[in-house]
Design a protein around this motif. Structure first.
Motif, short mmCIF file in Angstrom:
data_model
loop_
_atom_site.label_atom_id
_atom_site.label_comp_id
_atom_site.label_asym_id
_atom_site.label_seq_id
_atom_site.Cartn_x
_atom_site.Cartn_y
_atom_site.Cartn_z
N VAL A 53 -2.58 -6.95 -7.70
CA VAL A 53 -4.09 -6.73 -6.94
C VAL A 53 -5.18 -7.60 -7.21
O VAL A 53 -5.51 -7.33 -8.56
N ASP A 54 -5.98 -8.05 -6.52
CA ASP A 54 -7.31 -9.11 -6.81
C ASP A 54 -8.29 -8.24 -6.02
O ASP A 54 -8.19 -7.37 -4.45
N ARG A 55 -8.38 -7.32 -6.72
CA ARG A 55 -10.44 -6.33 -6.38
C ARG A 55 -11.68 -7.20 -6.60
O ARG A 55 -12.51 -6.41 -6.85
N LEU B 26 7.39 -4.72 -6.75
CA LEU B 26 6.35 -5.75 -6.46
C LEU B 26 6.72 -6.61 -6.84
O LEU B 26 6.13 -8.17 -6.70
N CYS B 27 6.78 -6.38 -8.69
CA CYS B 27 7.02 -8.03 -8.90
C CYS B 27 7.99 -9.57 -8.36
O CYS B 27 8.27 -10.22 -8.71
N ILE C 62 0.89 -1.24 -0.11
CA ILE C 62 -0.16 -0.22 -0.02
C ILE C 62 1.07 1.58 -0.38
O ILE C 62 0.64 2.21 -0.64
N SER C 63 2.10 1.67 0.69
CA SER C 63 2.60 2.55 0.80
C SER C 63 3.86 2.51 -0.34
O SER C 63 3.64 3.92 -0.48
N ILE C 64 3.97 1.67 -1.31
CA ILE C 64 3.94 2.06 -2.49
C ILE C 64 3.76 2.66 -3.61
O ILE C 64 3.41 3.29 -3.96
N PHE C 65 2.23 1.93 -3.99
CA PHE C 65 1.08 2.38 -4.28
C PHE C 65 0.69 3.68 -3.96
O PHE C 65 0.32 4.33 -5.31
N SER D 85 -1.90 -13.12 -5.37
CA SER D 85 -2.06 -11.27 -4.92
C SER D 85 -1.29 -10.52 -4.03
O SER D 85 -0.76 -11.34 -3.04
N LEU D 86 -0.68 -9.77 -4.54
CA LEU D 86 0.33 -9.28 -3.41
C LEU D 86 -1.00 -8.11 -2.31
O LEU D 86 -0.42 -7.65 -1.16
N LEU D 87 -1.96 -7.82 -2.94
CA LEU D 87 -3.06 -7.27 -2.18
C LEU D 87 -4.38 -7.64 -3.12
O LEU D 87 -4.67 -7.81 -4.12
#
Ligand SMILES: [Zn+2]
Length: 194
Positions: A145-147, A49-50, A8-11, A160-162
């Motif tokens: 991201v999995d929304r 991230l990757c 989240i902080s990177i985003f 997923s990372l998030l």
């Protein structure tokens, strides 16, 4: 692996998560908007991230990373670079997801499918069917991201990372419209920062 807070902080650092009054492509209104392309501008952040996304697949003997164009291309490239394997992408031709440009999947190849964001998972499902038809063996699906709020099921392990749900409203009952202070804008429009 990066923690949820680190992701989240990177985003936030890259401006992926924006706050305001947005009209989504579905026509619904939202207080938040996510634009993954903002973070993929920065190779160093994309690499971080990757690396984390590739981590669970390091010992899976992946042969090939396959992603859907356009959103998945950069993520697929970077994950494949970290795993030391080849990457290709699927793109639409007459509305159908397919392999072009001489890209090939050999029968029995161990494939990792990679995408930046899944919401309904439509593009990823189409890529899965391209890989299956070619005889590739899908090892898993990796997304930044999995929304879908855990709702999407690809029939293969999903990493997923998030996991993130962005709240949205029918415009008739949008609380921001009711407040009437900030006009609703389409994300990416010139008024966004105004
Ligand atoms: Zn609204």
């Amino acid at each position: 692996m990066l923690t949820r807070e680190e992701v989240i902080s990177i985003f936030e650092e890259a401006g992926v998560l924006q706050t305001g009054h947005f009209i989504l492509t579905s026509g619904r209104h939202s207080k938040q908007y996510m634009q993954m392309a903002q973070v993929l501008q920065y190779a160093n952040l994309t690499e971080k991230l990757c690396k984390s996304l590739a981590e669970p697949f390091k010992n899976e003997k992946i042969d090939l990373v396959v992603s859907p164009a356009v959103g998945g291309i950069i993520v697929g490239y970077e994950v494949s670079r970290i795993l030391g394997v080849k990457n290709i992408f699927c793109e639409r031709e007459n509305g159908v997801m397919t392999l072009r440009r001489g890209f090939k999947i050999e029968p029995g190849q161990r494939v990792l499918v990679v995408e930046d964001v899944v919401t309904t998972g439509g593009s990823v499902k189409e890529v899965i069917s391209v890989v299956e038809q070619a005889g590739g063996e899908i090892v898993g699906i990796g997304v930044l991201v999995d929304r879908s709020n855990g709702k999407v099921n690809f029939g293969y392990p999903l990493q997923s990372l998030l996991s993130l749900e962005i709240e949205s409203y029918e415009k008739e009952i949008c609380p921001l419209c009711n407040e009437g202070k900030v006009p609703a804008v389409k994300p990416g429009s010139r008024n966004l920062k105004g």
